[in-house]
Design an enzyme around this catalytic site. Structure first.
Site, PDB file in Angstrom:
ATOM      1  N   GLU A 175       0.828  -1.211   0.000  1.00  0.00           N
ATOM      2  CA  GLU A 175       0.000   0.000   0.000  1.00  0.00           C
ATOM      3  C   GLU A 175       0.863   1.264   0.000  1.00  0.00           C
ATOM      4  O   GLU A 175       0.708   2.164   0.814  1.00  0.00           O
ATOM      5  CB  GLU A 175      -0.960   0.001   1.195  1.00  0.00           C
ATOM      6  CG  GLU A 175      -1.978  -1.115   1.136  1.00  0.00           C
ATOM      7  CD  GLU A 175      -3.006  -1.080   2.250  1.00  0.00           C
ATOM      8  OE1 GLU A 175      -4.117  -1.639   2.071  1.00  0.00           O
ATOM      9  OE2 GLU A 175      -2.723  -0.486   3.315  1.00  0.00           O
ATOM     10  N   GLU A 376      -5.596  -8.064  -1.338  1.00  0.00           N
ATOM     11  CA  GLU A 376      -6.255  -7.891  -0.039  1.00  0.00           C
ATOM     12  C   GLU A 376      -7.721  -7.565  -0.276  1.00  0.00           C
ATOM     13  O   GLU A 376      -8.041  -6.703  -1.086  1.00  0.00           O
ATOM     14  CB  GLU A 376      -5.633  -6.765   0.796  1.00  0.00           C
ATOM     15  CG  GLU A 376      -4.291  -7.083   1.405  1.00  0.00           C
ATOM     16  CD  GLU A 376      -3.826  -6.006   2.365  1.00  0.00           C
ATOM     17  OE1 GLU A 376      -4.683  -5.385   3.030  1.00  0.00           O
ATOM     18  OE2 GLU A 376      -2.611  -5.780   2.453  1.00  0.00           O
TER      19      GLU A 376
END
Length: 477
Positions: A175, A376
């Site tokens: 991320e 995810e």
């Protein structure tokens, strides 16, 4: 309804959230080791040293370090074809500044990857997942100092060489675009030197935030270029949190505000990592924020050489953007927004939007035209045992079913989707709140927020459901 025959079904975890053994076999202190537990209402905190009167959930987590064979066997029973995990930098270089790596750390991951391969599971390895040696925070203020780039390179080249015959798929930073947000800065860039207090309140200026992010983008490009040159069998990917945002109204001001949000939050980092250069729209943003980055011609060339082979993202929710005051707001993964009146939310206030995943995958693929993996996705919930002693998590099954259906629709739209690894396939410590009560897994771990629990593993209803999904390649949901 079926996905491509070589679709990579699996699950995802992160070393600092499930590994434990924080000071075992030579591991050094990482930033998560100094993060206390918290809740939705009481945020976790950072301390600059270990305090006896505080609880640090990453110290034991679910002790994957000593249970990895048992856990990987359960993943194999579900039929995993890929397992996304990460390496704790401090298990390889305890302070990040050693000349030689820690052999016991190298052996541990070698054993993990060999155990995966024994069952035909491909490891998908994140090189930096919200952790770094705390010694580098003390000396350099984390990624705010470009000296950290070379230290990260040394670590990456060490694990590339050691695991070149065990790992094919690599991600550089988890991320990475989270560094655009204040909370993400604290988690991923670790610019928190000398700070004690709630993680969400750690003060970092926009200038320092984007300097640190620039150093990560350079580091990513360098290790990707190195991997392409020395290990042509490797597939190198980026990893972004995709924070889908719609304009709340058809007011053109809301539309423009949503466009700006998506540019800065969702597209900036991946534009650099895939297209190899800073996008033009960031010039105005930097000017408005008073940010001045010194980017040399050599650095521009580094970014062009180090572009990735495939795109990956986390997707949990969507929100809305508005310029109108007084609108209801919602919380989210690193960033919230205005409440969407058409969506329901999880126990932690994250809005559930499967159609947003289909929309996002189409937007991503139209922009980049490279393979995509959703690495995810999942539902954090309070799993409680029923009277029969089992965990009947139909709410999780419903969430995942709807998102898998959305992924399939995206493939029908033409998206080249290569795999899916739902988050927290086994219960682990929440990165956002530092608690065990926010559970994501198909596998329940008897570990609780006060540190108690025997760490035994139990299958939830979603375990057998996901096993059947994989066995039918998505045909049976």
């Amino acid at each position: 309804m079926a996905f491509r025959k070589d679709f990579l079904w699996g699950g995802a975890c992160a070393a600092n959230q499930f590994e434990g053994a924080w000071n075992v076999d030579g591991k050094g202190i990482s930033v998560p080791d100094l993060c206390t537990n918290g809740t939705k209402r009481n945020p976790k905190c950072i301390t600059t040293e270990i305090r006896e009167n505080r609880f640090y959930p990453s110290h034991e987590a679910i002790d994957f370090y000593h249970h990895y064979k048992e856990d990987i066997a359960l993943f194999a029973e579900m039929g995993f074809r890929v397992f996304r995990t990460s390496i704790n930098w401090t298990r390889i270089y305890p302070t990040g500044m050693e000349e030689e790596p820690n052999e016991k750390g190298l052996v541990f991951y070698e054993n993990v990857f060999k155990e995966c391969k024994k069952y035909g599971i491909e490891p998908l390895v994140t090189l930096s997942h919200y952790e770094m040696p705390y010694a580098l925070v003390e000396k350099y203020n984390g990624w705010a100092d470009r000296n950290v780039i070379a230290l990260f390179e040394k670590y990456c080249y060490t694990v590339f060489d050691r695991y070149q015959n065990l790992v094919k798929y690599w991600l550089t930073f988890n991320e990475i675009n989270g560094g655009v947000t204040p909370l993400g800065t604290t988690l991923s860039l670790s610019t928190v030197r000398g700070y004690e207090g709630p993680v969400a309140d750690a003060p970092v200026s926009p200038q320092v935030r984007f300097e640190a992010l620039h150093h990560q983008l350079l580091a990513s490009a360098k290790v990707v270029a190195y991997a392409h040159e020395h290990y042509p069998q490797f597939q190198m990917g980026d990893m972004n949190v995709f924070l889908t945002a719609y304009p709340l109204t058809c007011d053109p001001e809301d539309v423009l505000a949503a466009q700006k949000h998506n540019h800065v939050i969702n597209w900036f980092c991946s534009d650099v990592q895939i297209r190899g250069e800073y996008p033009s729209y960031m010039k105005r943003y930097f000017k408005e924020q008073g940010i001045c980055l010194e980017i040399s011609e050599e650095e521009k060339e580094i970014l062009k050489r180090g572009t990735v082979d495939f795109y990956t993202c986390s997707y949990y929710m969507s929100s809305c953007i508005t310029t109108h005051e007084g609108e209801a707001t919602v919380e989210g993964n690193l960033a919230g927004g205005a409440k969407n009146p058409y969506l329901q939310a999880s126990d932690w206030g994250w809005q559930i939007d499967p159609d947003g995943l289909r929309y996002s995958l189409n937007e991503i693929y139209e922009r980049y035209r490279i393979p995509i993996m959703v690495v995810e996705n999942g539902l954090g919930a309070r799993d409680e045992k029923a009277e029969d002693g089992q965990i009947h998590d139909s709410y999780r099954i419903d969430y995942l079913r709807r998102h898998i259906e959305a992924m399939y629709e995206a493939t029908e739209d033409g998206v080249d989707l290569m795999g899916y690894t739902p988050w927290g396939c086994i219960d682990l410590v929440s990165a956002s709140t530092g608690e065990m009560a926010k559970r994501y897994g198909f596998i329940y771990v008897n570990k609780f927020d006060d540190g108690t629990g025997d760490l035994s593993r139990e299958k939830k209803d979603s375990f057998d459901w996901y096993k059947n999904v994989i066995a039918t390649n998505g045909q049976c949901l």
